[in-house]
Design a protein around this motif. Structure first.
Motif, PDB file in Angstrom:
ATOM      1  N   ILE A   1     -17.808 -10.395  65.277  1.00 52.21           N
ATOM      2  CA  ILE A   1     -17.649 -10.868  63.738  1.00 52.21           C
ATOM      3  C   ILE A   1     -16.917 -12.198  63.660  1.00 52.21           C
ATOM      4  CG2 ILE A   1     -16.032  -9.902  62.139  1.00 52.21           C
ATOM      5  CD1 ILE A   1     -16.807  -7.105  62.874  1.00 52.21           C
ATOM      6  N   ALA A   2     -15.852 -12.475  64.327  1.00 50.12           N
ATOM      7  CA  ALA A   2     -15.361 -13.670  64.316  1.00 50.12           C
ATOM      8  C   ALA A   2     -16.274 -14.957  64.452  1.00 50.12           C
ATOM      9  CB  ALA A   2     -14.119 -13.623  65.259  1.00 50.12           C
ATOM     10  N   ASP A   3     -17.062 -14.784  65.373  1.00 47.78           N
ATOM     11  CA  ASP A   3     -18.002 -15.889  65.724  1.00 47.78           C
ATOM     12  C   ASP A   3     -19.203 -16.169  64.637  1.00 47.78           C
ATOM     13  OD1 ASP A   3     -16.830 -16.163  68.221  1.00 47.78           O
ATOM     14  OD2 ASP A   3     -18.162 -15.219  69.253  1.00 47.78           O
ATOM     15  N   LEU A   4     -19.396 -14.906  64.099  1.00 48.04           N
ATOM     16  CA  LEU A   4     -20.471 -14.954  62.882  1.00 48.04           C
ATOM     17  C   LEU A   4     -19.878 -15.535  61.683  1.00 48.04           C
ATOM     18  CD1 LEU A   4     -22.451 -11.614  63.556  1.00 48.04           C
ATOM     19  CD2 LEU A   4     -23.396 -14.066  63.623  1.00 48.04           C
ATOM     20  N   ALA A   5     -18.501 -15.124  61.458  1.00 48.51           N
ATOM     21  CA  ALA A   5     -17.945 -15.547  60.322  1.00 48.51           C
ATOM     22  C   ALA A   5     -17.677 -17.110  60.337  1.00 48.51           C
ATOM     23  CB  ALA A   5     -16.423 -14.847  60.122  1.00 48.51           C
ATOM     24  N   ILE A   6     -17.296 -17.654  61.423  1.00 52.34           N
ATOM     25  CA  ILE A   6     -17.153 -19.125  61.599  1.00 52.34           C
ATOM     26  C   ILE A   6     -18.693 -19.767  61.418  1.00 52.34           C
ATOM     27  CG2 ILE A   6     -16.860 -21.134  63.159  1.00 52.34           C
ATOM     28  CD1 ILE A   6     -14.238 -19.695  61.740  1.00 52.34           C
ATOM     29  N   ARG A   7     -19.663 -19.194  62.027  1.00 49.64           N
ATOM     30  CA  ARG A   7     -20.875 -19.923  61.796  1.00 49.64           C
ATOM     31  C   ARG A   7     -21.255 -19.839  60.405  1.00 49.64           C
ATOM     32  NH1 ARG A   7     -25.560 -17.360  65.412  1.00 49.64           N
ATOM     33  NH2 ARG A   7     -26.584 -19.155  64.310  1.00 49.64           N
ATOM     34  N   VAL A   8     -21.063 -18.819  59.594  1.00 49.36           N
ATOM     35  CA  VAL A   8     -21.556 -18.660  58.292  1.00 49.36           C
ATOM     36  C   VAL A   8     -20.651 -19.683  57.611  1.00 49.36           C
ATOM     37  CG1 VAL A   8     -21.495 -17.195  56.038  1.00 49.36           C
ATOM     38  CG2 VAL A   8     -22.356 -16.294  58.389  1.00 49.36           C
ATOM     39  N   ASN A   9     -19.438 -19.617  57.885  1.00 50.22           N
ATOM     40  CA  ASN A   9     -18.519 -20.676  57.096  1.00 50.22           C
ATOM     41  C   ASN A   9     -18.890 -21.990  57.225  1.00 50.22           C
ATOM     42  OD1 ASN A   9     -15.967 -21.481  55.673  1.00 50.22           O
ATOM     43  ND2 ASN A   9     -15.326 -22.340  57.442  1.00 50.22           N
TER      44      ASN A   9
ATOM     45  N   HIS B   1     -31.100 -16.145  48.412  1.00 49.71           N
ATOM     46  CA  HIS B   1     -31.436 -17.456  48.819  1.00 49.71           C
ATOM     47  C   HIS B   1     -30.376 -17.916  50.285  1.00 49.71           C
ATOM     48  CE1 HIS B   1     -31.892 -21.813  48.839  1.00 49.71           C
ATOM     49  NE2 HIS B   1     -30.690 -22.155  48.613  1.00 49.71           N
ATOM     50  N   VAL B   2     -29.052 -17.328  50.157  1.00 55.54           N
ATOM     51  CA  VAL B   2     -28.238 -17.477  51.039  1.00 55.54           C
ATOM     52  C   VAL B   2     -28.394 -16.795  52.386  1.00 55.54           C
ATOM     53  CG1 VAL B   2     -25.821 -17.519  51.813  1.00 55.54           C
ATOM     54  CG2 VAL B   2     -26.279 -18.210  49.643  1.00 55.54           C
ATOM     55  N   PHE B   3     -28.782 -15.618  52.229  1.00 53.44           N
ATOM     56  CA  PHE B   3     -29.206 -14.751  53.399  1.00 53.44           C
ATOM     57  C   PHE B   3     -30.464 -15.224  54.022  1.00 53.44           C
ATOM     58  CE2 PHE B   3     -25.628 -12.046  52.253  1.00 53.44           C
ATOM     59  CZ  PHE B   3     -25.615 -11.154  53.169  1.00 53.44           C
ATOM     60  N   THR B   4     -31.487 -15.620  53.226  1.00 51.69           N
ATOM     61  CA  THR B   4     -32.698 -16.252  53.979  1.00 51.69           C
ATOM     62  C   THR B   4     -32.445 -17.349  54.947  1.00 51.69           C
ATOM     63  OG1 THR B   4     -33.990 -15.294  52.135  1.00 51.69           O
ATOM     64  CG2 THR B   4     -34.852 -17.122  53.455  1.00 51.69           C
ATOM     65  N   LEU B   5     -31.590 -18.210  54.339  1.00 53.89           N
ATOM     66  CA  LEU B   5     -31.209 -19.531  54.915  1.00 53.89           C
ATOM     67  C   LEU B   5     -30.398 -19.266  56.209  1.00 53.89           C
ATOM     68  CD1 LEU B   5     -30.143 -21.820  51.970  1.00 53.89           C
ATOM     69  CD2 LEU B   5     -32.194 -22.052  53.422  1.00 53.89           C
ATOM     70  N   LEU B   6     -29.281 -18.242  56.035  1.00 51.55           N
ATOM     71  CA  LEU B   6     -28.797 -17.724  57.386  1.00 51.55           C
ATOM     72  C   LEU B   6     -29.497 -17.276  58.246  1.00 51.55           C
ATOM     73  CD1 LEU B   6     -25.634 -16.407  55.599  1.00 51.55           C
ATOM     74  CD2 LEU B   6     -25.771 -18.343  56.944  1.00 51.55           C
ATOM     75  N   ASP B   7     -30.649 -16.278  58.061  1.00 48.00           N
ATOM     76  CA  ASP B   7     -31.753 -15.872  58.866  1.00 48.00           C
ATOM     77  C   ASP B   7     -32.331 -17.182  59.580  1.00 48.00           C
ATOM     78  OD1 ASP B   7     -33.403 -13.738  59.768  1.00 48.00           O
ATOM     79  OD2 ASP B   7     -34.933 -14.896  59.123  1.00 48.00           O
ATOM     80  N   HIS B   8     -32.499 -18.335  59.006  1.00 51.04           N
ATOM     81  CA  HIS B   8     -33.238 -19.465  59.499  1.00 51.04           C
ATOM     82  C   HIS B   8     -32.441 -19.952  60.556  1.00 51.04           C
ATOM     83  CE1 HIS B   8     -36.016 -19.933  55.802  1.00 51.04           C
ATOM     84  NE2 HIS B   8     -36.321 -18.781  56.423  1.00 51.04           N
ATOM     85  N   ILE B   9     -31.184 -19.707  60.523  1.00 53.00           N
ATOM     86  CA  ILE B   9     -30.419 -20.412  61.674  1.00 53.00           C
ATOM     87  C   ILE B   9     -29.896 -19.405  62.685  1.00 53.00           C
ATOM     88  CG2 ILE B   9     -29.546 -22.280  60.057  1.00 53.00           C
ATOM     89  CD1 ILE B   9     -26.802 -20.617  60.057  1.00 53.00           C
ATOM     90  N   GLY B  10     -30.502 -18.325  62.524  1.00 49.67           N
ATOM     91  CA  GLY B  10     -30.061 -17.313  63.559  1.00 49.67           C
ATOM     92  C   GLY B  10     -28.885 -16.147  63.294  1.00 49.67           C
ATOM     93  N   VAL B  11     -28.364 -16.197  62.184  1.00 47.82           N
ATOM     94  CA  VAL B  11     -27.361 -15.300  61.809  1.00 47.82           C
ATOM     95  C   VAL B  11     -28.096 -13.991  61.359  1.00 47.82           C
ATOM     96  CG1 VAL B  11     -25.588 -14.808  60.183  1.00 47.82           C
ATOM     97  CG2 VAL B  11     -25.817 -16.770  61.113  1.00 47.82           C
ATOM     98  N   PRO B  12     -27.993 -12.774  62.105  1.00 48.28           N
ATOM     99  CA  PRO B  12     -28.411 -11.621  61.737  1.00 48.28           C
ATOM    100  C   PRO B  12     -27.896 -10.978  60.572  1.00 48.28           C
ATOM    101  CG  PRO B  12     -26.953 -11.513  63.530  1.00 48.28           C
ATOM    102  CD  PRO B  12     -27.080 -12.850  63.478  1.00 48.28           C
ATOM    103  N   THR B  13     -28.916 -10.614  59.734  1.00 55.08           N
ATOM    104  CA  THR B  13     -28.386  -9.966  58.348  1.00 55.08           C
ATOM    105  C   THR B  13     -29.206  -8.615  57.993  1.00 55.08           C
ATOM    106  OG1 THR B  13     -29.668 -10.973  56.609  1.00 55.08           O
ATOM    107  CG2 THR B  13     -28.215 -12.251  57.571  1.00 55.08           C
ATOM    108  N   HIS B  14     -28.682  -8.102  56.991  1.00 54.64           N
ATOM    109  CA  HIS B  14     -29.126  -6.722  56.777  1.00 54.64           C
ATOM    110  C   HIS B  14     -30.597  -6.812  55.616  1.00 54.64           C
ATOM    111  CE1 HIS B  14     -27.024  -5.881  52.689  1.00 54.64           C
ATOM    112  NE2 HIS B  14     -27.421  -6.903  52.765  1.00 54.64           N
ATOM    113  N   PHE B  15     -30.541  -8.263  55.174  1.00 56.38           N
ATOM    114  CA  PHE B  15     -31.603  -8.615  54.082  1.00 56.38           C
ATOM    115  C   PHE B  15     -32.893  -8.554  54.515  1.00 56.38           C
ATOM    116  CE2 PHE B  15     -34.034 -11.682  51.762  1.00 56.38           C
ATOM    117  CZ  PHE B  15     -34.069 -11.266  50.648  1.00 56.38           C
TER     118      PHE B  15
END
Length: 259
Positions: free
Chosen positions: A151-159, A56-70
């Motif tokens: 990594i730092a930019d993505l971590a802040i976006r995810v947070n 659920h979380v990775f799918t939502l992150l994908d929707h806001i443009g965060v690249p993931t392995h899922f």
């Protein structure tokens, strides 16, 4: 799906060879560990819940443009993911003082931090995953400066996203762990989010009661681990109200234990 060759087994997951080159099957176990695996146990159904929550979380992150392995969930305990070269760094994002931060600096647990803190830990069980600085990371070549910026930019976006997501269902995101990996296109490597995001790697507190809805219930012998994970899934809309076999009320759990 037929069982494939095992690639790796960690504390909470097993990775198997995927159906296509560049893919893996990630299997979620019920095993629970704490204190660098000094404490071990089982949380019944944890793997199923973590699979659903992480999907659920990775799918939502994908929707806001965060690249993931899922890629997609395959069944109750397995998901298909991209094979990545894991950066050997655990990234911990802290919004509220808790856990090792409170112990190291003598800050009362629950104190809201003046700003979000990002910490880095070298992934090595034998060494106890020691905390490291960006200087260590650069010196030993674990990640380039450009990769650390990503990594730092993505971590802040995810947070930022997760704080809003959990606040919307009455949960305070205290801190959480992230892992990142590289995917390669010829000689060009790109950083993407890997591993999982679930109550195993997040501190999640009920905003009203302060109840812990994460693995700290296992670490601190509070009991009710399965109920807490179920409550997170229920609030995220992943478990229908009153689903058979689900015990969601932590207050009732405490009464049953005489606390």
């Amino acid at each position: 799906m037929a069982r494939r060759r095992q690639i790796y087994e960690g504390k909470a997951k097993i990775l198997y060879e995927g159906p296509e080159p560049g893919t893996l099957i990630q299997y979620f176990k019920d095993d629970a560990t704490a204190f660098n695996a000094q404490k071990k146990g089982t949380i019944n159904g944890k793997g199923v819940l973590n699979n659903r929550i992480s999907e659920h979380v990775f799918t939502l992150l994908d929707h806001i443009g965060v690249p993931t392995h899922f890629i997609r969930r395959l069944n109750m305990r397995e998901q298909l993911v991209r094979q990545v070269e894991i950066v050997p760094i655990e990234v911990v994002v802290r919004n509220v003082a808790a856990g090792s931060l409170s112990k190291r600096l003598g800050i009362e647990e629950g104190t809201k931090l003046p700003r979000t803190i990002i910490e880095y830990y070298y992934k090595d069980d034998a060494l106890g995953d020691p905390m490291v600085s960006e200087e260590h990371i650069a010196c030993f070549g674990w990640a380039s400066q450009e990769e650390m910026h990503d990594i730092a930019d993505l971590a802040i976006r995810v947070n930022d996203f997760l704080c809003g997501l959990f606040a919307g269902v009455g949960i305070r995101l205290v801190d959480f762990k992230l892992e990142f990996g590289r995917i390669w296109d010829n000689d060009f490597g790109r950083i993407i989010l890997a591993d999982e995001i679930s109550p195993d790697g997040c501190r999640l507190w009920d905003m009203e009661s302060g109840d812990k809805l994460d693995k700290d219930r296992f670490r601190q012998d509070l009991g009710g681990e399965a109920e807490a994970y179920q409550e997170v899934a229920r609030r995220l809309g992943l478990m229908p109200e009153g689903e058979e076999g689900a015990v969601l009320d932590l207050a009732s759990h405490r009464k049953r234990r005489g606390k």
